[in-house]
Design a protein around this motif. Structure first.
Motif, PDB file in Angstrom:
ATOM      1  N   ILE A  67       2.353   3.323  -9.865  1.00  0.00           N
ATOM      2  CA  ILE A  67       2.463   2.449 -11.029  1.00  0.00           C
ATOM      3  C   ILE A  67       2.879   1.076 -10.526  1.00  0.00           C
ATOM      4  N   ARG A  68       2.170   0.051 -10.967  1.00  0.00           N
ATOM      5  CA  ARG A  68       2.544  -1.294 -10.539  1.00  0.00           C
ATOM      6  C   ARG A  68       2.322  -2.293 -11.676  1.00  0.00           C
ATOM      7  N   LEU A  69       3.083  -3.354 -11.615  1.00  0.00           N
ATOM      8  CA  LEU A  69       3.027  -4.430 -12.595  1.00  0.00           C
ATOM      9  C   LEU A  69       2.748  -5.731 -11.871  1.00  0.00           C
ATOM     10  N   ALA A  70       1.697  -6.424 -12.299  1.00  0.00           N
ATOM     11  CA  ALA A  70       1.326  -7.711 -11.702  1.00  0.00           C
ATOM     12  C   ALA A  70       1.576  -8.818 -12.722  1.00  0.00           C
ATOM     13  N   SER A  71       2.276  -9.840 -12.277  1.00  0.00           N
ATOM     14  CA  SER A  71       2.573 -10.955 -13.171  1.00  0.00           C
ATOM     15  C   SER A  71       1.346 -11.837 -13.334  1.00  0.00           C
ATOM     16  N   PHE A 131       0.841  -1.191   0.000  1.00  0.00           N
ATOM     17  CA  PHE A 131       0.000   0.000   0.000  1.00  0.00           C
ATOM     18  C   PHE A 131       0.881   1.248   0.000  1.00  0.00           C
ATOM     19  N   GLY A 132       0.336   2.325  -0.602  1.00  0.00           N
ATOM     20  CA  GLY A 132       1.109   3.494  -0.962  1.00  0.00           C
ATOM     21  C   GLY A 132       1.866   4.178   0.147  1.00  0.00           C
ATOM     22  N   LYS A 133       1.316   4.238   1.336  1.00  0.00           N
ATOM     23  CA  LYS A 133       2.005   4.855   2.460  1.00  0.00           C
ATOM     24  C   LYS A 133       2.161   3.805   3.559  1.00  0.00           C
ATOM     25  N   ASN A 134       3.295   3.836   4.219  1.00  0.00           N
ATOM     26  CA  ASN A 134       3.513   2.861   5.288  1.00  0.00           C
ATOM     27  C   ASN A 134       2.495   3.041   6.399  1.00  0.00           C
ATOM     28  N   THR A 135       1.953   1.940   6.869  1.00  0.00           N
ATOM     29  CA  THR A 135       1.006   1.959   7.977  1.00  0.00           C
ATOM     30  C   THR A 135       1.435   0.917   8.983  1.00  0.00           C
ATOM     31  N   THR A 136       1.367   1.262  10.260  1.00  0.00           N
ATOM     32  CA  THR A 136       1.818   0.357  11.309  1.00  0.00           C
ATOM     33  C   THR A 136       0.675  -0.410  11.964  1.00  0.00           C
ATOM     34  N   ALA A 137      -0.575  -0.012  11.719  1.00  0.00           N
ATOM     35  CA  ALA A 137      -1.706  -0.658  12.394  1.00  0.00           C
ATOM     36  C   ALA A 137      -2.596  -1.438  11.438  1.00  0.00           C
ATOM     37  N   GLY A 138      -2.811  -0.940  10.236  1.00  0.00           N
ATOM     38  CA  GLY A 138      -3.710  -1.609   9.310  1.00  0.00           C
ATOM     39  C   GLY A 138      -4.172  -0.666   8.224  1.00  0.00           C
ATOM     40  N   GLY A 164       1.464 -20.074 -12.332  1.00  0.00           N
ATOM     41  CA  GLY A 164       2.765 -20.707 -12.404  1.00  0.00           C
ATOM     42  C   GLY A 164       3.341 -20.964 -11.025  1.00  0.00           C
ATOM     43  N   ALA A 165       4.628 -21.242 -10.987  1.00  0.00           N
ATOM     44  CA  ALA A 165       5.292 -21.532  -9.716  1.00  0.00           C
ATOM     45  C   ALA A 165       5.573 -20.270  -8.913  1.00  0.00           C
ATOM     46  N   PHE A 166       5.549 -19.107  -9.571  1.00  0.00           N
ATOM     47  CA  PHE A 166       5.876 -17.861  -8.890  1.00  0.00           C
ATOM     48  C   PHE A 166       5.082 -16.728  -9.512  1.00  0.00           C
ATOM     49  N   ASP A 167       4.475 -15.893  -8.698  1.00  0.00           N
ATOM     50  CA  ASP A 167       3.812 -14.691  -9.187  1.00  0.00           C
ATOM     51  C   ASP A 167       4.165 -13.521  -8.277  1.00  0.00           C
ATOM     52  N   TYR A 168       4.076 -12.322  -8.816  1.00  0.00           N
ATOM     53  CA  TYR A 168       4.577 -11.174  -8.067  1.00  0.00           C
ATOM     54  C   TYR A 168       3.880  -9.901  -8.496  1.00  0.00           C
ATOM     55  N   VAL A 169       4.074  -8.861  -7.658  1.00  0.00           N
ATOM     56  CA  VAL A 169       3.660  -7.492  -7.944  1.00  0.00           C
ATOM     57  C   VAL A 169       4.838  -6.590  -7.615  1.00  0.00           C
ATOM     58  N   VAL A 170       5.182  -5.692  -8.530  1.00  0.00           N
ATOM     59  CA  VAL A 170       6.233  -4.699  -8.281  1.00  0.00           C
ATOM     60  C   VAL A 170       5.667  -3.333  -8.644  1.00  0.00           C
ATOM     61  N   GLY A 171       6.226  -2.283  -8.032  1.00  0.00           N
ATOM     62  CA  GLY A 171       5.698  -0.969  -8.343  1.00  0.00           C
ATOM     63  C   GLY A 171       6.491   0.168  -7.746  1.00  0.00           C
ATOM     64  N   ALA A 172       6.011   1.374  -8.037  1.00  0.00           N
ATOM     65  CA  ALA A 172       6.607   2.601  -7.513  1.00  0.00           C
ATOM     66  C   ALA A 172       5.489   3.546  -7.107  1.00  0.00           C
ATOM     67  N   TYR A 173       5.785   4.397  -6.128  1.00  0.00           N
ATOM     68  CA  TYR A 173       4.770   5.288  -5.583  1.00  0.00           C
ATOM     69  C   TYR A 173       5.399   6.627  -5.254  1.00  0.00           C
ATOM     70  N   ALA A 174       4.685   7.717  -5.575  1.00  0.00           N
ATOM     71  CA  ALA A 174       5.126   9.070  -5.231  1.00  0.00           C
ATOM     72  C   ALA A 174       3.946   9.826  -4.639  1.00  0.00           C
ATOM     73  N   PHE A 175       4.230  10.630  -3.620  1.00  0.00           N
ATOM     74  CA  PHE A 175       3.173  11.344  -2.892  1.00  0.00           C
ATOM     75  C   PHE A 175       3.695  12.712  -2.488  1.00  0.00           C
ATOM     76  N   ASN A 176       2.894  13.752  -2.741  1.00  0.00           N
ATOM     77  CA  ASN A 176       3.232  15.102  -2.300  1.00  0.00           C
ATOM     78  C   ASN A 176       2.034  15.681  -1.569  1.00  0.00           C
ATOM     79  N   GLN A 177       2.290  16.254  -0.408  1.00  0.00           N
ATOM     80  CA  GLN A 177       1.223  16.866   0.383  1.00  0.00           C
ATOM     81  C   GLN A 177       1.677  18.236   0.854  1.00  0.00           C
TER      82      GLN A 177
END
Length: 796
Positions: free
Chosen positions: A387-391, A179-186, A395-408
């Motif tokens: 932006i993320r890419l889902a395989s 998820f886009g921003k780190n969360t420590t509780a949920g 198969g024997a292996f599946d994955y999700v990779v991505g990048a995130y940018a946030f400005n507030q």
């Protein structure tokens, strides 16, 4: 129904109707838009979003079985019972049946959740007791809230009517790897209904006690063969349920309204583009709090200035002479694009902008003018890109990779207008230091956050899976706080001048900066014992970056560095089972958890040297441990009856908190210590026991009538009301019962649904938050009393 238990019946909406669950705002506008949407049926079906799938015998419409629930907790569509993490799923129909229309009511249906609510700014969502930290403009929440895959940078951005909801997912524990921003509780992940290529129109009107009225409506359908649109809107008003005996007006009422428009472009199976824009506003007297408890000093000072605050024996009355008001304007726009690439890879892009404007007016709980008006106005803007890419899977292996940018970019304005009795009430003597003066301060913080993330699953055998995830987040925050010299008031010298300058004098913090690199990680092992039984164990680490206190607070005496707070780090362990039993008529999930929080971020109190008043500061409170058990069950015991239960036992304590604020019973006494030790005490706002039970029974009569009965009961045990662990602010345990009865009937080309409902049926007094206030007093936000109402809905 929780976990979307589905029951096929002759009353299931035919093609061309929406199932129960959509809202309104300006009904004339919606119906006009509905007439503009072509209502021809299209061959193309909408496949965006996660929707519950009925698991019934299609050859026998009377068969009953629990449906499969599709979730996107791991950024791809999966059966929730196959996802090895604690997750609770509620569909939109469940929220509507139980009349859950506000975020602060979600704790009545979700396990391990506490919602502290005063008004939109002073609100927070805590999961497993972590995250009870409202009104800190320079900090993110420990529990992240996402709306249509967009992170909401302020908890108050989620304070609007839950409109046209498709599904709500609660993920518990650190969720930073995906998820886009780190969360420590949920994470609370809210998905709204997408435009459809089959026509849907809904109108609903509700009315009830205390001047309650709500209109909701939705229009959805194809615009062309490749483009669909959806418009949803609502308007809600009420008189309020707290009486101000000073002028006999009602408080905690007002108006809310909003509208959401969407377009879905789907030229084929390999590409879809969804554009969402929405706007919400509130004009209310929310934030009106009652005097809940107080040390002797509060009553002595009130008597000194001739005030007569309401004693705590009556929880629905106040006696104040100034204005209580909240104005909120917020909205945003997002574009989500999904491409199906070669070899079944999926590329997703989510671009979003949101704004949030909050303006309050608050009294000091007295019917004399000690403080005429005080509050903190906030203006917030945020941009995000993911932006993320889902395989492909299988198969024997599946994955999700991505990048995130946030400005507030957030700015706040703290203001206080003192009245002629300010000195006597706040200082206990008249020095003319504060009387009839005004003080203003500005705070500003800009946040830039960048992250790379990945998560993959190895299918070691047909039954055994190993999942690993890693995220790296770099974040920097640049802030500044400035207080202007006070204006007004009589010229003062001597002690009065010292107090005025010490408490209201000009101050400029200069440029403040916080930098952090926060890793998040996940290791999970799951085993599919059978098609209907999954076991899992996981270890995870999450971090939430540090922040800045956007109030002058302790800075003039303790230095600008006292405005900075360090990161919050969480380590979590889970052990759980997910099962579907009795020929899919019973679903039973359970998990054990242990979470250790280091550097727990909290709002504490500080008394500057030479000052008689406490000020709020942010600090790392030390370490916290959260451990417990969670249980969820959904059952279809007989045809037409669906039962849902969730509950949690949660032991949340400070393992170390030696410099905590002292409760008013101690701090208002002569010679009181500067701090107290809360090591071993319970964390504020965390109930040890939470249980939610609801059920629906429906049956069939002749002429296509379907009567139904809904009932729910929500219980939570006592909780600490404020961080200082005061006996005066403890919130007692309570249970709330809600009931509704109604009938559905096919009418014309649609389905009519009429119901009568009763919220808080036994008129229990309960409280959504407590707050440490002036002179050792504590105020509390009162929950809604018993309310009787009726609703009429038409889907066509």
């Amino acid at each position: 129904m929780s976990q979307s238990a589905s029951l096929q019946s002759p009353f299931t909406p035919r093609p061309g109707r929406t199932r129960p669950g959509a809202p309104d705002y300006a009904l004339v506008l919606l119906l006009a838009l509905g007439g503009a949407l072509p209502l021809q049926a299209a061959e193309q079906d909408d496949t965006t979003g996660a929707t519950p799938e009925a698991a019934t015998d299609k050859g026998n419409p009377q068969a009953t079985a629990l449906g499969k629930v599709t979730v996107t907790a791991r950024r791809r569509e999966e059966d929730s019972q196959k996802v090895p993490t604690p997750i609770t799923v509620l569909d939109g129909a469940t929220l509507e049946n139980q009349r859950i229309t506000k975020v602060q009511d979600l704790q009545q249906v979700l396990p391990s959740v506490n919602v502290a609510y005063i008004h939109a700014r002073q609100s927070s969502i805590a999961v497993r007791g972590i995250g009870n930290n409202p009104a800190s403009d320079g900090l993110e929440g420990s529990a992240g809230v996402y709306l249509d895959n967009v992170y909401l940078g302020r908890p108050g951005m989620a304070v609007f009517d839950l409109l046209d909801i498709e599904q709500l997912e609660l993920l518990r524990g650190p969720q930073g790897t995906l998820f886009g921003k780190n969360t420590t509780a949920g994470v609370l992940n809210i998905s709204t209904r997408a435009p459809t290529f089959t026509p849907e129109r809904t109108v609903e009107v509700s009315g009830g006690q205390e001047g309650y009225f709500q209109g909701r409506g939705t229009v959805s359908g194809p615009l062309t063969d490749e483009l669909a649109g959806r418009v949803s809107a609502y308007r809600t008003r009420s008189d309020g349920y707290i009486t101000n005996i000073h002028d006999d007006n009602k408080l905690n009422g007002g108006e809310r309204q909003g509208i959401r428009g969407q377009l879905l472009y789907k030229p084929g199976e390999d590409f879809s583009l969804r554009w969402i824009s929405e706007y919400n506003e509130e004009d209310s007297s929310n934030g009106s709090m009652v005097v809940y408890g107080a040390a002797p000093r509060f009553w002595q000072r009130a008597a000194l200035v001739g005030a007569s605050p309401i004693a705590d024996s009556d929880r629905h009355k106040v006696n104040i002479d100034s204005r209580q008001h909240v104005s909120v304007h917020q909205g945003g726009s997002s574009v989500e694009a999904n491409w199906k690439l070669a070899n079944d890879f999926t590329l997703t892009s989510i671009s979003a902008y949101r704004f949030w404007n909050f303006t309050p007016a608050n009294d000091e709980q007295l019917n004399v003018s000690a403080i005429r008006n005080t509050g903190v106005a906030v203006r917030d803007r945020q941009f995000s890109q993911e932006i993320r890419l889902a395989s492909p899977t299988g198969g024997a292996f599946d994955y999700v990779v991505g990048a995130y940018a946030f400005n507030q970019n957030l700015g706040n304005k703290t203001f206080t207008d003192y009245g002629p009795f300010a000195d006597s009430y706040l200082l206990g003597t008249n020095l003319n230091a504060l009387n009839s003066t005004s003080s203003k301060a500005n705070g500003k913080i800009e946040t830039d956050s960048f992250a790379l993330f990945s998560q993959g699953t190895w299918h070691l055998t047909d039954k055994l899976d190993f999942t690993a995830g890693l995220r790296g987040t770099y974040e920097e925050k640049d802030a500044k706080v400035k207080r202007y010299a006070p204006v007004g008031g009589a010229p003062v010298t001597g002690a009065g001048a010292v107090v005025r300058n010490g408490q209201l004098g000009a101050y400029d913090s200069g440029d403040l900066s916080v930098y952090s690199f926060a890793p998040s990680a996940l290791l999970s092992l799951s085993y599919q014992f059978s098609d209907d039984l999954l076991g899992y164990a996981s270890l995870s680490h999450g971090e939430k970056s540090g922040g800045v206190n956007l109030a002058v607070a302790s800075a003039p005496s303790a230095g600008a560095d006292s405005l900075l707070v360090g990161p919050e780090r969480a380590n979590d362990a889970e052990l759980g089972l997910k099962s579907t039993l009795l020929e899919r008529r019973l679903q039973l999930n359970a998990n054990l958890f242990w979470t250790g929080i280091h550097g727990y971020q909290a709002t504490t109190l500080y008394q500057p040297a030479g000052s008689t008043q406490l000020v709020q500061v942010l600090s790392n409170a030390g370490s916290v441990r959260s451990r417990g058990l969670e249980l969820e069950a959904t059952a279809l015991p007989i045809r037409g009856l669906t039962l849902n239960f969730n509950g949690s036992y949660n032991d949340v304590t400070y393992l170390s908190f030696k410099d905590a604020p002292c409760p008013a019973e101690i701090s208002t006494q002569p010679g009181a210590p500067a701090s107290c030790d809360l090591t071993g005490k319970r964390v504020v706002g965390a109930s040890k026991w939470i249980a939610n039970l609801n059920g629906e029974y429906k049956w069939q009569l002749a002429n296509r009538f379907e009567p139904y009965v809904n009932a729910s009961y929500s219980y939570r045990s006592e909780a600490e009301g404020t961080l200082d662990d005061s006996d005066l602010s403890k919130i007692p345990g309570y249970g709330l019962a809600n009931f509704s009865v109604g009938v559905r009937h096919d009418l014309g080309d649609g389905q009519l649904d009429a119901s009568v409902w009763l919220k808080n049926a036994f008129d229990k007094d309960y409280y959504l938050a407590a707050f440490a206030s002036i002179n050792g007093s504590y105020t509390a936000s009162v929950g809604q009393p018993r309310t009787l109402g009726a609703s009429v809905r038409y889907d066509f």
